[in-house]
Write a protein that holds these residues in place. Structure first.
Motif, PDB file in Angstrom:
ATOM      1  N   ALA A  49       0.718  -1.409  -0.079  1.00 11.15           N
ATOM      2  CA  ALA A  49      -0.091   0.045  -0.181  1.00 11.15           C
ATOM      3  C   ALA A  49       0.888   1.249  -0.009  1.00 11.15           C
ATOM      4  N   ASN A  50       2.035   1.038   0.271  1.00 16.64           N
ATOM      5  CA  ASN A  50       2.978   2.411   0.557  1.00 16.64           C
ATOM      6  C   ASN A  50       4.489   1.855  -0.102  1.00 16.64           C
ATOM      7  N   PRO A  51       4.412   1.578  -1.386  1.00 19.50           N
ATOM      8  CA  PRO A  51       5.730   1.359  -1.994  1.00 19.50           C
ATOM      9  C   PRO A  51       6.922   2.380  -2.132  1.00 19.50           C
ATOM     10  N   GLU A  52       6.345   3.683  -1.941  1.00 20.90           N
ATOM     11  CA  GLU A  52       7.684   4.737  -1.730  1.00 20.90           C
ATOM     12  C   GLU A  52       8.238   4.821  -0.482  1.00 20.90           C
ATOM     13  N   LYS A  53       6.999   4.437   0.559  1.00 24.61           N
ATOM     14  CA  LYS A  53       7.784   4.757   2.018  1.00 24.61           C
ATOM     15  C   LYS A  53       8.437   3.441   2.468  1.00 24.61           C
ATOM     16  N   ALA A  54       7.715   2.351   1.744  1.00 24.62           N
ATOM     17  CA  ALA A  54       8.642   1.018   2.125  1.00 24.62           C
ATOM     18  C   ALA A  54      10.210   1.024   1.343  1.00 24.62           C
ATOM     19  N   ALA A  55      10.133   1.720   0.320  1.00 22.64           N
ATOM     20  CA  ALA A  55      11.521   1.726  -0.259  1.00 22.64           C
ATOM     21  C   ALA A  55      12.571   2.719   0.615  1.00 22.64           C
ATOM     22  N   THR A  56      11.888   3.741   1.114  1.00 22.39           N
ATOM     23  CA  THR A  56      12.650   4.641   1.964  1.00 22.39           C
ATOM     24  C   THR A  56      13.010   4.137   3.086  1.00 22.39           C
ATOM     25  N   LEU A  57      12.064   3.280   3.800  1.00 21.18           N
ATOM     26  CA  LEU A  57      12.397   2.717   5.027  1.00 21.18           C
ATOM     27  C   LEU A  57      13.309   1.575   4.865  1.00 21.18           C
ATOM     28  N   LYS A  58      13.499   0.890   3.829  1.00 21.24           N
ATOM     29  CA  LYS A  58      14.333  -0.168   3.639  1.00 21.24           C
ATOM     30  C   LYS A  58      15.683   0.533   3.283  1.00 21.24           C
ATOM     31  N   GLU A  59      16.007   1.611   2.817  1.00 18.83           N
ATOM     32  CA  GLU A  59      16.985   2.409   2.561  1.00 18.83           C
ATOM     33  C   GLU A  59      17.436   2.866   3.888  1.00 18.83           C
ATOM     34  N   TRP A  60      16.792   3.219   4.547  1.00 18.98           N
ATOM     35  CA  TRP A  60      17.323   3.999   6.030  1.00 18.98           C
ATOM     36  C   TRP A  60      17.663   2.902   6.658  1.00 18.98           C
ATOM     37  N   LEU A  61      17.168   1.796   6.995  1.00 18.08           N
ATOM     38  CA  LEU A  61      17.433   0.459   7.752  1.00 18.08           C
ATOM     39  C   LEU A  61      18.580  -0.350   7.104  1.00 18.08           C
ATOM     40  N   SER A  62      19.119   0.208   6.186  1.00 21.54           N
ATOM     41  CA  SER A  62      20.244  -0.757   5.205  1.00 21.54           C
ATOM     42  C   SER A  62      21.483  -0.621   5.864  1.00 21.54           C
ATOM     43  N   GLY A  63      21.696   0.351   6.959  1.00 25.32           N
ATOM     44  CA  GLY A  63      22.895   0.623   7.535  1.00 25.32           C
ATOM     45  C   GLY A  63      23.920   1.526   6.701  1.00 25.32           C
ATOM     46  N   LYS A  64      23.509   1.854   5.507  1.00 24.91           N
ATOM     47  CA  LYS A  64      24.422   2.600   4.736  1.00 24.91           C
ATOM     48  C   LYS A  64      24.376   4.155   5.094  1.00 24.91           C
ATOM     49  N   ALA A  65      25.330   4.848   4.929  1.00 23.46           N
ATOM     50  CA  ALA A  65      24.997   6.235   5.352  1.00 23.46           C
ATOM     51  C   ALA A  65      24.535   6.839   4.355  1.00 23.46           C
ATOM     52  N   PRO A  66      23.886   8.027   4.554  1.00 20.52           N
ATOM     53  CA  PRO A  66      23.315   8.813   3.556  1.00 20.52           C
ATOM     54  C   PRO A  66      24.287   9.392   2.672  1.00 20.52           C
ATOM     55  N   LYS A  67      23.899   9.560   1.168  1.00 25.63           N
ATOM     56  CA  LYS A  67      24.890  10.383   0.483  1.00 25.63           C
ATOM     57  C   LYS A  67      24.511  11.660   0.562  1.00 25.63           C
ATOM     58  N   ILE A  68      25.651  12.355   0.677  1.00 26.56           N
ATOM     59  CA  ILE A  68      25.342  14.165   0.720  1.00 26.56           C
ATOM     60  C   ILE A  68      26.106  14.564  -0.569  1.00 26.56           C
ATOM     61  N   ASP A  69      25.515  15.384  -1.275  1.00 25.46           N
ATOM     62  CA  ASP A  69      26.248  16.128  -2.410  1.00 25.46           C
ATOM     63  C   ASP A  69      26.003  17.487  -2.147  1.00 25.46           C
ATOM     64  N   LEU A  70      27.271  18.210  -1.454  1.00 24.70           N
ATOM     65  CA  LEU A  70      27.260  19.422  -1.225  1.00 24.70           C
ATOM     66  C   LEU A  70      27.978  20.440  -2.451  1.00 24.70           C
TER      67      LEU A  70
END
Length: 689
Positions: A323-344
């Protein structure tokens, strides 16, 4: 689970705890024995976890504040089958899975490393805040409780005030404390040090307080925990009036329950008898390291119940994902243990401003682009420039966690521990800010963050004596050297336990924040200026990126020749030494200027790279706004470090720079004096070797 079985399990825990401490010849049996009923009941009936997946995102978290009661936790984990009897027999031994104080290992069910008393329940508070943040974004599918065992000592610590105030203010109904009120401390009884009304204290903070007169009565405890689990408006503290060393006796049968002596030593040393106590509790003194069959059977049945709960959750989660594919993908990414990539790289920067201002620009970008960041400041957001993050997210309020900013008030230690708890939750990256001088309040938290390998981003502004008129109480002098001591500690793989960065201008500040988010297995500290700093020479977007190796050459007129002098510094001192170098170059000297954002990181580079930055056997003069010790390792035996070896003073920053020798003219004079010393020292060395 039947009351008698829970009591039997608690007796089993008491036996194991006493035996572990006795075998190790050190430890704290009394508290573990007293709290065994309540904690056994929590694991037997209330705490929800996946027996097959310790990292399950919807698990309830159990935190230990009094880590000295580790025998209790290890015994409970043994009942669950996560530890075996050999693990318990190796209590407090080298390389065992049962160290003296618990060390975070989620695979075993250990959610936090338990350090100084009081820190653990502040970490639990942070974890509860993280849960509310996640539920706000992803819904009730991520609901869970955060339960923490606290003790008399932990609630005496000053941090308890900050924890109680913040938890009550935010109405964190997902947070439950069990207070093991056994009235005994390590060296005395609690009545010797306090007499206030805990119930009124926590009610005043906004807690639901449930008083259990007999902390070993299973029915009363069950009723209390049911009420705590059902609470939806406020945090809960269950005050269990327990008995220190419950069941402990001497060989002659004399009771040692409630004895101060049983707190911090084996029962035999306390005047009781471990063998007699084990027998009194229904165990075998000849072989106390056993789990009663009926207890083992009951906990296996509990695991079967939990598996059914987890399976039901998985079905609900699958439906939620669909029911929430976009949120599910975001949650999976957040919980992956991978640091967020920041482009400054595309960030528009103002030049010639304080590095705290540049940092504020970056924080505003993070607020908009890295949605799993949570920021906090100790009532300084409009000065340390975390306001840029706050303005784009908003603060957390009771029953409203749509924002991304924890407004803790003036509570640096509490704030730091909260950020550790947020990081422990998984999927979230906390930023923790205050003035550098107030890092003094946070030393225990900085150390615990490093010990647990947490990617907390500590941000400290107002970095030197240039704070100026506020005077020596607010001017950090020794602080950079102190905090870099943690950078000097190494993990097994050789990496520093903490990354500490003091950038020299706006462009190095960008690089520092990028490095902070790339550093995903230890804390990072970024140290920033209050005063404006000019941009260093060269193509800064390209050149500043070189600070990722800890140090690099900012300016150099040597060509292929060896330098007559190399300046080393960091932060705002880099421009100072560059300006001094320009004077010396005009006089015909070949002078190199090095920006060293992190001495430890620089020393971890290859010798080839280090030698390309600081040419061996040439004069090296380092300038520090703090203690000279800061650069002692990098300048070499014939090098020199000039810094402050006194507290600051109250005056405008420009006046202090002249007074303390932080002008180009003063640096030139000091450098010339050093070059004369260097020449004499080399001649003396040649003469004697």
């Amino acid at each position: 689970m039947q009351d008698a079985i829970v009591t039997k399990a608690a007796d089993n825990v008491r036996i194991l705890s006493a035996a572990m401490v006795q075998k190790a010849k050190s430890g704290h049996p009394g508290g573990a024995m007293g709290a065994a009923d309540a904690i056994s009941l929590l694991f037997a009936e209330f705490l929800r976890f996946d027996p097959e997946n310790p990292n399950w995102e919807a698990r309830d978290r159990f935190f230990m504040d009094p880590g000295h009661m580790s025998a209790l936790l290890y015994s409970e984990l043994a009942l669950q089958g996560k530890l075996n009897m050999e693990d318990l027999k190796n209590f407090r031994q080298l390389n065992s899975r049962t160290p003296g104080h618990p060390e975070v290992e989620v695979a075993l069910g250990i959610e936090n490393s338990s350090g100084p008393l009081g820190i653990g329940h502040a970490v639990a508070l942070g974890n509860a805040i993280a849960e509310r943040f996640m539920v706000e974004r992803f819904g009730d599918i991520l609901n869970h409780k955060v339960v923490c065992l606290v003790s008399d000592g932990g609630l005496e610590e000053e941090i308890a005030y900050g924890v109680g105030r913040v938890a009550g203010h935010l109405k964190l109904s997902n947070l439950i404390f069990f207070y093991d009120a056994n009235q005994v401390q390590l060296s005395c009884r609690c009545e010797d040090v306090m007499s206030h009304d805990f119930k009124k204290q926590y009610e005043a903070w906004g807690f639901r307080v449930i008083d259990v007169a007999d902390g070993s009565d299973i029915a009363s405890l069950r009723k209390a925990f049911k009420e705590a689990w059902a609470e939806t408006e406020k945090p809960t503290i269950v005050i269990g009036h327990t008995t220190m060393a419950k069941g402990a006796i001497a060989e002659d049968g004399k009771s040692f329950e409630g004895a101060v002596s049983t707190h911090g030593q084996p029962l035999n040393a306390a005047g009781a008898s471990t063998d007699a106590t084990v027998k009194n509790l229904g165990g075998d003194p000849a072989d106390p390291f056993k789990i009663f069959p009926e207890v083992a059977e009951a906990f296996e049945a509990r695991k079967a119940e939990l598996r059914k709960e987890v399976e039901a959750w998985k079905k609900a989660k699958a439906a939620w994902d669909a029911a929430n594919p976009e949120k599910a993908a975001t949650l999976k990414e957040w919980l992956s243990g991978k640091a967020p990539k920041i482009d400054l790289s595309g960030l528009e920067l103002k030049e010639g401003v304080a590095t705290r201002v540049t940092s504020g620009t970056i924080l505003g970008h993070l607020a908009e682009n890295v949605k799993n960041c949570i920021c906090s400041s100790a009532d300084l957001s409009n000065s340390d420039n975390t306001q840029a993050f706050l303005n784009k997210t908003g603060i957390f309020r009771a029953n409203d966690f749509k924002g991304g900013f924890v407004q803790v008030g003036v509570a640096e230690l509490t704030m730091g521990a909260i950020c550790c708890g947020i990081a422990l939750h998984g999927g979230l990256y906390p930023i923790c800010a205050t003035f550098f001088v107030f890092s003094d309040f946070m030393k225990p938290v900085l150390r615990m963050a490093a010990l647990m390998g947490l990617p907390v981003k500590f941000m400290y502004t107002h970095d030197s004596f240039r704070v100026g008129e506020d005077g020596p109480t607010h001017q950090p002098i020794e602080h950079e050297t102190q905090i870099r001591l943690l950078e000097g500690l190494k993990k097994a793989n050789g990496k520093s336990e903490m990354l500490v960065l003091r950038p020299a201008d706006a462009f190095e500040t960008v690089a520092a924040w990028e490095m902070a988010f790339e550093n995903n297995d230890s804390p990072t500290t970024i140290i920033l200026t209050r005063q404006n700093v000019k941009t260093l020479p060269g193509d800064r977007k390209v050149e500043a990126a070189k600070c990722r190796k800890g140090a690099y050459v900012v300016s150099d007129n040597c060509g292929s020749a060896r330098p007559d002098l190399t300046f080393v510094s960091n932060g705002s001192d880099v421009l100072l030494t560059h300006d001094a170098a320009e004077v010396l170059r005009a006089e015909g000297l070949k002078v190199r200027v090095v920006s060293m954002i992190s001495p430890a990181l620089f020393m971890s580079q290859s010798k080839e790279y280090r030698d390309s930055v600081i040419t061996p056997w040439t004069p090296v003069f380092a300038k520090s706004s703090g203690l000279p010790l800061l650069f002692a390792q990098v300048v070499g035996g014939f090098g020199k470090v000039s810094g402050l070896e006194r507290f600051g003073a109250s005056a405008p920053a420009g006046v202090l720079e002249k007074e303390f020798g932080y002008t180009p003219e003063a640096v030139v004079a000091a450098a010339k004096e050093y070059l004369a010393e260097y020449k004499a020292n080399v001649e003396e060395f040649k003469k004697n070797n």
